[in-house]
Design a protein around this motif. Structure first.
Motif, mmCIF file in Angstrom:
data_model
loop_
_atom_site.group_PDB
_atom_site.id
_atom_site.type_symbol
_atom_site.label_atom_id
_atom_site.label_comp_id
_atom_site.label_asym_id
_atom_site.label_seq_id
_atom_site.Cartn_x
_atom_site.Cartn_y
_atom_site.Cartn_z
ATOM 1 N N GLU A 48 30.372 -120.506 -44.944
ATOM 2 C CA GLU A 48 29.577 -121.543 -44.296
ATOM 3 C C GLU A 48 30.298 -122.888 -44.231
ATOM 4 O OE1 GLU A 48 26.790 -121.172 -42.624
ATOM 5 O OE2 GLU A 48 26.937 -119.021 -43.028
ATOM 6 N N LYS A 49 31.008 -123.268 -45.289
ATOM 7 C CA LYS A 49 31.721 -124.548 -45.278
ATOM 8 C C LYS A 49 32.808 -124.551 -44.204
ATOM 9 C CE LYS A 49 31.026 -125.621 -50.192
ATOM 10 N NZ LYS A 49 31.707 -125.868 -51.490
ATOM 11 N N ILE A 50 33.524 -123.451 -44.110
ATOM 12 C CA ILE A 50 34.576 -123.341 -43.100
ATOM 13 C C ILE A 50 33.960 -123.364 -41.703
ATOM 14 C CG2 ILE A 50 36.488 -121.936 -42.260
ATOM 15 C CD1 ILE A 50 36.922 -123.133 -45.031
ATOM 16 N N LYS A 51 32.817 -122.737 -41.550
ATOM 17 C CA LYS A 51 32.133 -122.696 -40.255
ATOM 18 C C LYS A 51 31.777 -124.106 -39.784
ATOM 19 C CE LYS A 51 27.968 -120.759 -38.086
ATOM 20 N NZ LYS A 51 26.782 -119.895 -38.304
ATOM 21 N N VAL A 52 31.235 -124.916 -40.672
ATOM 22 C CA VAL A 52 30.865 -126.290 -40.317
ATOM 23 C C VAL A 52 32.102 -127.089 -39.907
ATOM 24 C CG1 VAL A 52 29.958 -128.466 -41.219
ATOM 25 C CG2 VAL A 52 28.802 -126.313 -41.756
ATOM 26 N N LEU A 53 33.180 -126.938 -40.661
ATOM 27 C CA LEU A 53 34.410 -127.667 -40.354
ATOM 28 C C LEU A 53 35.025 -127.186 -39.039
ATOM 29 C CD1 LEU A 53 35.985 -127.833 -43.922
ATOM 30 C CD2 LEU A 53 34.977 -129.706 -42.627
ATOM 31 N N CYS A 54 34.866 -125.912 -38.735
ATOM 32 C CA CYS A 54 35.354 -125.388 -37.452
ATOM 33 C C CYS A 54 34.610 -126.034 -36.290
ATOM 34 C CB CYS A 54 35.188 -123.868 -37.403
ATOM 35 S SG CYS A 54 36.406 -122.940 -38.354
ATOM 36 N N PHE A 55 33.293 -126.187 -36.432
ATOM 37 C CA PHE A 55 32.510 -126.851 -35.385
ATOM 38 C C PHE A 55 33.003 -128.279 -35.172
ATOM 39 C CE2 PHE A 55 28.818 -123.812 -36.177
ATOM 40 C CZ PHE A 55 28.994 -123.164 -34.969
ATOM 41 N N ASP A 56 33.265 -128.987 -36.266
ATOM 42 C CA ASP A 56 33.762 -130.360 -36.157
ATOM 43 C C ASP A 56 35.116 -130.393 -35.451
ATOM 44 O OD1 ASP A 56 31.536 -131.268 -37.463
ATOM 45 O OD2 ASP A 56 32.495 -131.401 -39.432
#
Length: 481
Positions: A170-178
């Motif tokens: 989930e943390k990586i997913k959020v950073l990918c969106f950014d």
């Protein structure tokens, strides 16, 4: 009387690290070591490959392992090697992962360290997920994301996001969106793995207000996403031959038009059609036959009268990452090059955008002078060589694309003017990659620049946006540009 002596030993961080290294070194000694080994793990070169599995001639590679280490490191091995499972009685275990990947995983289990590269990290991530190695999964996610940020050509942010979704990072997913939002231009226009995104992720990205991509390009990237989804589905159905490779009971393959309309029904709600130019709607969007007529009508009505239903208000607004330039008169200060020359309007003093190192200007050749004044506002003498297909090209760089609606050009000539030397035949072209060019306006025997140091402009109806824009000479060679 009893006296108890308590001795406190202060262990420094350096001491802890030394103990940890010694501990890891001791365990690493037993990696792929037959000493005390109680199980042998067999793998093939390519892992789960039908040819490897069916062919007895294929080489199988063996790793010596220890059940207690595997069980301590992986919950999957713990269950597999418990007393209630068949594998617990076996001394050999066949694993269906590629030799090189499983080697890295097994070494990590013993040593607690791993050396990754961008070509193998996603395979390692998939294997780590299979064996519930949560720390390694997290590390693979961070490594993949960092590789993207550092510009590694073997890593694509869409692949990283796809893996993050697939394996619950989930943390990586959020950073990918950014990251995608900040680099939306390159990703939406050129990523080869755009189709890997789920519909949910795609809509989350398209709903962002600060995408730096014109709306037509966002629409086209969405259509490409759906077309790739259809191509994958078609392959699974036997390439559209009528032979269903999935299951004979599956429904027949829909037509591409049917599939695209169904697949795009939700994501299209995130496209701001009313912010497009009318000719973009009529000459491009409407021609795809993918957009509901009511949505198009609403967009046309806004373009004509500025009226839109409150629930569609967002559809009429430009995204924060997109700026519109309005032509007023020749040599005005409303153009994109002047905008760059004032540091995007932050500096009251104009300077050449080339001097400010925002854009670059190149040419086919130079006989006299340099190409960079081509994008400036100061009179200067500059000549290309007398050769076919001479050009001046403006490169907006990796951070910008432009959908041109008007352009102007000034001819040098001489103080009296020279109708014979003035350019008459040229093309205004645009390109995303500097290789494939689109003719935006073709000038044939154009006499607009017949006076010395005269300036002329031309309206354009460009549907798409471009990073590179150039003037390409197509007719008799002018003496001066």
């Amino acid at each position: 009387m009893k006296i108890q002596l308590i001795s406190k030993i202060m262990v420094t961080s350096m001491g802890k690290n030394r103990l940890r290294k010694k501990y890891c070194s001791d365990f690493t000694h037993y990696f792929n070591n037959s000493e005390l080994s109680d199980i042998i793990i067999q793998v093939t070169e390519n892992g789960w490959d039908p040819e490897d599995m069916m062919s007895k001639s294929k080489d199988k590679y063996e790793f010596f392992a220890h059940k207690f280490v595997l069980s301590a490191r992986s919950p999957v091995f713990m269950k597999m090697l418990s007393s209630s499972m068949i594998e617990s009685k076996q001394t050999q275990l066949e694993i269906h992962f590629p030799k090189s990947i499983f080697y890295m995983i097994l070494k990590y289990m013993y040593s607690g360290s791993i050396e990754l590269d961008s070509q193998s990290v996603l395979d390692v991530l998939a294997t780590a997920d299979f064996y519930n190695l949560e720390d390694l999964k997290e590390f693979c996610g961070w490594f993949s994301l960092r590789s993207c940020m550092e510009g590694d050509k073997d890593m694509d942010i869409c692949k990283v996001l796809h893996s993050a979704e697939q394996y619950g990072l989930e943390k990586i997913k959020v950073l990918c969106f950014d990251y995608i939002t900040q680099h939306s231009m390159d990703i939406l226009l050129s990523s080869p793995n755009w189709h890997l995104l789920t519909e949910e992720s795609l809509i989350s990205i398209l709903d962002q207000d600060n995408l730096r991509v014109p709306e037509v390009e966002i629409f086209d990237s969405l259509v490409r996403w759906a077309q790739k989804q259809y191509a994958i589905l078609k392959d699974l159905h036997g390439g559209g031959s009528g032979k269903n490779c999935i299951n004979s009971s599956e429904p027949p393959l829909p037509t591409q038009e049917e599939f695209l309309k169904r697949k795009l029904s939700k994501p299209l709600k995130s496209i701001r059609f009313a912010s497009m130019y009318p000719y973009q709607l009529s000459d491009h969007i409407e021609q795809t036959e993918l957009v509901d007529k009511d949505i198009l009508y609403e967009a046309y009505r806004y373009s004509a009268a500025g009226v839109i239903h409150p629930r569609h208000l967002t559809s009429s607004q430009l995204r924060q990452g997109v700026k519109e330039f309005q032509f007023e008169s020749l040599n005005d200060q409303n153009g994109v090059l002047y905008y760059f020359g004032t540091l995007e309007g932050q500096d009251d003093t104009y300077d050449s955008p080339v001097t400010r190192k925002i854009i670059k200007v190149t040419s086919s050749s130079m006989s006299i002078g340099y190409p960079h004044p081509f994008a400036g506002r100061i009179s200067t003498n500059m000549y290309t060589d007398k050769q076919d297909n001479s050009y001046y090209c403006v490169d907006l760089g990796t951070n910008y694309v432009l959908c041109p609606t008007y352009y102007s050009m000034r001819y040098g000539g001489d103080s009296q003017g020279s109708i014979y030397a003035a350019p008459k035949n040229w093309q205004f072209q645009g390109s995303l990659d500097g290789v494939e060019w689109k003719v935006l306006k073709d000038h044939q025997n154009d006499m607009s620049l017949k006076e010395g140091y005269s300036i002329a402009g031309w309206e354009l109806k460009s549907i798409h946006s471009y990073r590179y824009l150039r003037i390409l000479q197509t007719g008799p060679k002018p003496k001066k540009w």
